[in-house]
Motif scaffolding. Structure first.
Motif, PDB file in Angstrom:
ATOM      1  N   ALA A   2       0.833  -1.190   0.000  1.00 44.58           N
ATOM      2  CA  ALA A   2       0.000   0.000   0.000  1.00 44.58           C
ATOM      3  C   ALA A   2       0.877   1.254   0.000  1.00 44.58           C
ATOM      4  O   ALA A   2       2.043   1.225   0.396  1.00 44.58           O
ATOM      5  CB  ALA A   2      -0.908  -0.003   1.219  1.00 44.58           C
ATOM      6  N   GLU A   3       0.286   2.328  -0.466  1.00 46.94           N
ATOM      7  CA  GLU A   3       1.036   3.588  -0.547  1.00 46.94           C
ATOM      8  C   GLU A   3       1.456   4.085   0.831  1.00 46.94           C
ATOM      9  O   GLU A   3       2.541   4.646   0.989  1.00 46.94           O
ATOM     10  CB  GLU A   3       0.175   4.634  -1.239  1.00 46.94           C
ATOM     11  CG  GLU A   3       0.881   5.950  -1.454  1.00 46.94           C
ATOM     12  CD  GLU A   3       0.004   6.947  -2.176  1.00 46.94           C
ATOM     13  OE1 GLU A   3       0.089   8.123  -1.826  1.00 46.94           O
ATOM     14  OE2 GLU A   3      -0.748   6.542  -3.066  1.00 46.94           O
ATOM     15  N   GLY A   4       0.618   3.882   1.826  1.00 47.85           N
ATOM     16  CA  GLY A   4       0.957   4.305   3.190  1.00 47.85           C
ATOM     17  C   GLY A   4       2.158   3.570   3.745  1.00 47.85           C
ATOM     18  O   GLY A   4       2.955   4.135   4.494  1.00 47.85           O
ATOM     19  N   HIS A   5       2.296   2.292   3.373  1.00 47.73           N
ATOM     20  CA  HIS A   5       3.447   1.529   3.833  1.00 47.73           C
ATOM     21  C   HIS A   5       4.733   2.037   3.195  1.00 47.73           C
ATOM     22  O   HIS A   5       5.770   2.070   3.853  1.00 47.73           O
ATOM     23  CB  HIS A   5       3.266   0.045   3.524  1.00 47.73           C
ATOM     24  CG  HIS A   5       2.205  -0.611   4.339  1.00 47.73           C
ATOM     25  ND1 HIS A   5       2.315  -0.782   5.696  1.00 47.73           N
ATOM     26  CD2 HIS A   5       1.009  -1.133   3.995  1.00 47.73           C
ATOM     27  CE1 HIS A   5       1.250  -1.377   6.159  1.00 47.73           C
ATOM     28  NE2 HIS A   5       0.423  -1.600   5.130  1.00 47.73           N
ATOM     29  N   LEU A   6       4.667   2.429   1.944  1.00 48.54           N
ATOM     30  CA  LEU A   6       5.860   2.959   1.280  1.00 48.54           C
ATOM     31  C   LEU A   6       6.302   4.277   1.902  1.00 48.54           C
ATOM     32  O   LEU A   6       7.502   4.532   2.056  1.00 48.54           O
ATOM     33  CB  LEU A   6       5.596   3.132  -0.215  1.00 48.54           C
ATOM     34  CG  LEU A   6       5.438   1.843  -1.021  1.00 48.54           C
ATOM     35  CD1 LEU A   6       5.076   2.169  -2.462  1.00 48.54           C
ATOM     36  CD2 LEU A   6       6.701   1.022  -0.954  1.00 48.54           C
ATOM     37  N   ILE A   7       5.343   5.100   2.267  1.00 48.11           N
ATOM     38  CA  ILE A   7       5.674   6.370   2.915  1.00 48.11           C
ATOM     39  C   ILE A   7       6.297   6.110   4.280  1.00 48.11           C
ATOM     40  O   ILE A   7       7.294   6.741   4.659  1.00 48.11           O
ATOM     41  CB  ILE A   7       4.428   7.266   3.025  1.00 48.11           C
ATOM     42  CG1 ILE A   7       3.971   7.682   1.632  1.00 48.11           C
ATOM     43  CG2 ILE A   7       4.703   8.483   3.895  1.00 48.11           C
ATOM     44  CD1 ILE A   7       2.653   8.419   1.605  1.00 48.11           C
ATOM     45  N   SER A   8       5.729   5.154   5.025  1.00 47.34           N
ATOM     46  CA  SER A   8       6.282   4.821   6.339  1.00 47.34           C
ATOM     47  C   SER A   8       7.696   4.263   6.221  1.00 47.34           C
ATOM     48  O   SER A   8       8.574   4.619   7.012  1.00 47.34           O
ATOM     49  CB  SER A   8       5.388   3.802   7.043  1.00 47.34           C
ATOM     50  OG  SER A   8       4.159   4.368   7.377  1.00 47.34           O
ATOM     51  N   ILE A   9       7.919   3.400   5.250  1.00 46.62           N
ATOM     52  CA  ILE A   9       9.257   2.844   5.053  1.00 46.62           C
ATOM     53  C   ILE A   9      10.243   3.947   4.670  1.00 46.62           C
ATOM     54  O   ILE A   9      11.382   3.979   5.138  1.00 46.62           O
ATOM     55  CB  ILE A   9       9.218   1.720   4.007  1.00 46.62           C
ATOM     56  CG1 ILE A   9       8.486   0.507   4.582  1.00 46.62           C
ATOM     57  CG2 ILE A   9      10.622   1.332   3.553  1.00 46.62           C
ATOM     58  CD1 ILE A   9       8.208  -0.578   3.585  1.00 46.62           C
ATOM     59  N   GLY A  10       9.810   4.874   3.822  1.00 46.47           N
ATOM     60  CA  GLY A  10      10.669   5.999   3.458  1.00 46.47           C
ATOM     61  C   GLY A  10      11.001   6.880   4.647  1.00 46.47           C
ATOM     62  O   GLY A  10      12.154   7.311   4.809  1.00 46.47           O
ATOM     63  N   LEU A  11      10.001   7.152   5.496  1.00 47.63           N
ATOM     64  CA  LEU A  11      10.254   7.963   6.694  1.00 47.63           C
ATOM     65  C   LEU A  11      11.191   7.244   7.653  1.00 47.63           C
ATOM     66  O   LEU A  11      12.107   7.863   8.221  1.00 47.63           O
ATOM     67  CB  LEU A  11       8.942   8.296   7.400  1.00 47.63           C
ATOM     68  CG  LEU A  11       8.151   9.454   6.835  1.00 47.63           C
ATOM     69  CD1 LEU A  11       6.799   9.560   7.531  1.00 47.63           C
ATOM     70  CD2 LEU A  11       8.904  10.742   6.990  1.00 47.63           C
ATOM     71  N   LEU A  41      11.005  14.197  11.526  1.00 49.66           N
ATOM     72  CA  LEU A  41      10.634  12.978  10.808  1.00 49.66           C
ATOM     73  C   LEU A  41       9.848  12.034  11.718  1.00 49.66           C
ATOM     74  O   LEU A  41       8.872  11.403  11.291  1.00 49.66           O
ATOM     75  CB  LEU A  41      11.877  12.274  10.270  1.00 49.66           C
ATOM     76  CG  LEU A  41      12.572  12.935   9.090  1.00 49.66           C
ATOM     77  CD1 LEU A  41      13.934  12.292   8.846  1.00 49.66           C
ATOM     78  CD2 LEU A  41      11.705  12.870   7.852  1.00 49.66           C
ATOM     79  N   THR A  42      10.255  11.948  12.970  1.00 50.84           N
ATOM     80  CA  THR A  42       9.529  11.127  13.932  1.00 50.84           C
ATOM     81  C   THR A  42       8.126  11.671  14.162  1.00 50.84           C
ATOM     82  O   THR A  42       7.158  10.904  14.233  1.00 50.84           O
ATOM     83  CB  THR A  42      10.294  11.073  15.268  1.00 50.84           C
ATOM     84  OG1 THR A  42      11.621  10.620  15.024  1.00 50.84           O
ATOM     85  CG2 THR A  42       9.622  10.140  16.253  1.00 50.84           C
ATOM     86  N   ALA A  43       7.994  12.971  14.256  1.00 51.92           N
ATOM     87  CA  ALA A  43       6.668  13.577  14.437  1.00 51.92           C
ATOM     88  C   ALA A  43       5.775  13.313  13.228  1.00 51.92           C
ATOM     89  O   ALA A  43       4.577  13.030  13.386  1.00 51.92           O
ATOM     90  CB  ALA A  43       6.816  15.080  14.674  1.00 51.92           C
ATOM     91  N   ALA A  47       2.273  11.161  13.187  1.00 53.74           N
ATOM     92  CA  ALA A  47       1.038  11.701  12.613  1.00 53.74           C
ATOM     93  C   ALA A  47       0.446  10.742  11.586  1.00 53.74           C
ATOM     94  O   ALA A  47      -0.779  10.585  11.517  1.00 53.74           O
ATOM     95  CB  ALA A  47       1.311  13.063  11.979  1.00 53.74           C
ATOM     96  N   LEU A  48       1.291  10.099  10.799  1.00 55.03           N
ATOM     97  CA  LEU A  48       0.800   9.118   9.834  1.00 55.03           C
ATOM     98  C   LEU A  48       0.201   7.899  10.527  1.00 55.03           C
ATOM     99  O   LEU A  48      -0.724   7.269  10.002  1.00 55.03           O
ATOM    100  CB  LEU A  48       1.913   8.670   8.898  1.00 55.03           C
ATOM    101  CG  LEU A  48       2.335   9.669   7.838  1.00 55.03           C
ATOM    102  CD1 LEU A  48       3.515   9.136   7.052  1.00 55.03           C
ATOM    103  CD2 LEU A  48       1.174   9.963   6.906  1.00 55.03           C
TER     104      LEU A  48
END
Length: 82
Positions: A2-11, A41-43, A47-48
């Motif tokens: 999912a797109e949210g997982h890719l954003i989380s992995i990038g963060l 980045l942690t914040a 939030a995500l």
């Protein structure tokens, strides 16, 4: 994935890189700036995840207040760590 997982992995990857760079640099001012980036980045990651109250606290305390204290301490002392 999912797109949210890719954003989380990038963060999370950016958090690991900023933490490793903060430990590796010899200039205290650069380390304080990298620590501030890590806190923001942690914040963003909190939030995500949906913990907006924790994200706001991390942004205020970790990202802003602690970074300001570290930067002011780096200016008052020698900027390099030998």
């Amino acid at each position: 994935m999912a797109e949210g997982h890719l954003i989380s992995i990038g963060l999370l990857a950016a958090m690991v890189v900023s933490a490793a760079c903060a430990l590796a640099v010899k200039d205290l001012l650069t380390a304080a700036a990298l620590f501030g980036a890590f806190s923001f980045l942690t914040a963003t990651w909190f939030a995500l995840l949906g913990a907006v109250d924790v994200a706001f606290t991390e942004a205020c305390v970790g990202g802003a207040l602690t970074t300001i204290l570290f930067v002011s301490t780096a200016f008052r002392t020698g900027r390099s760590f030998d």
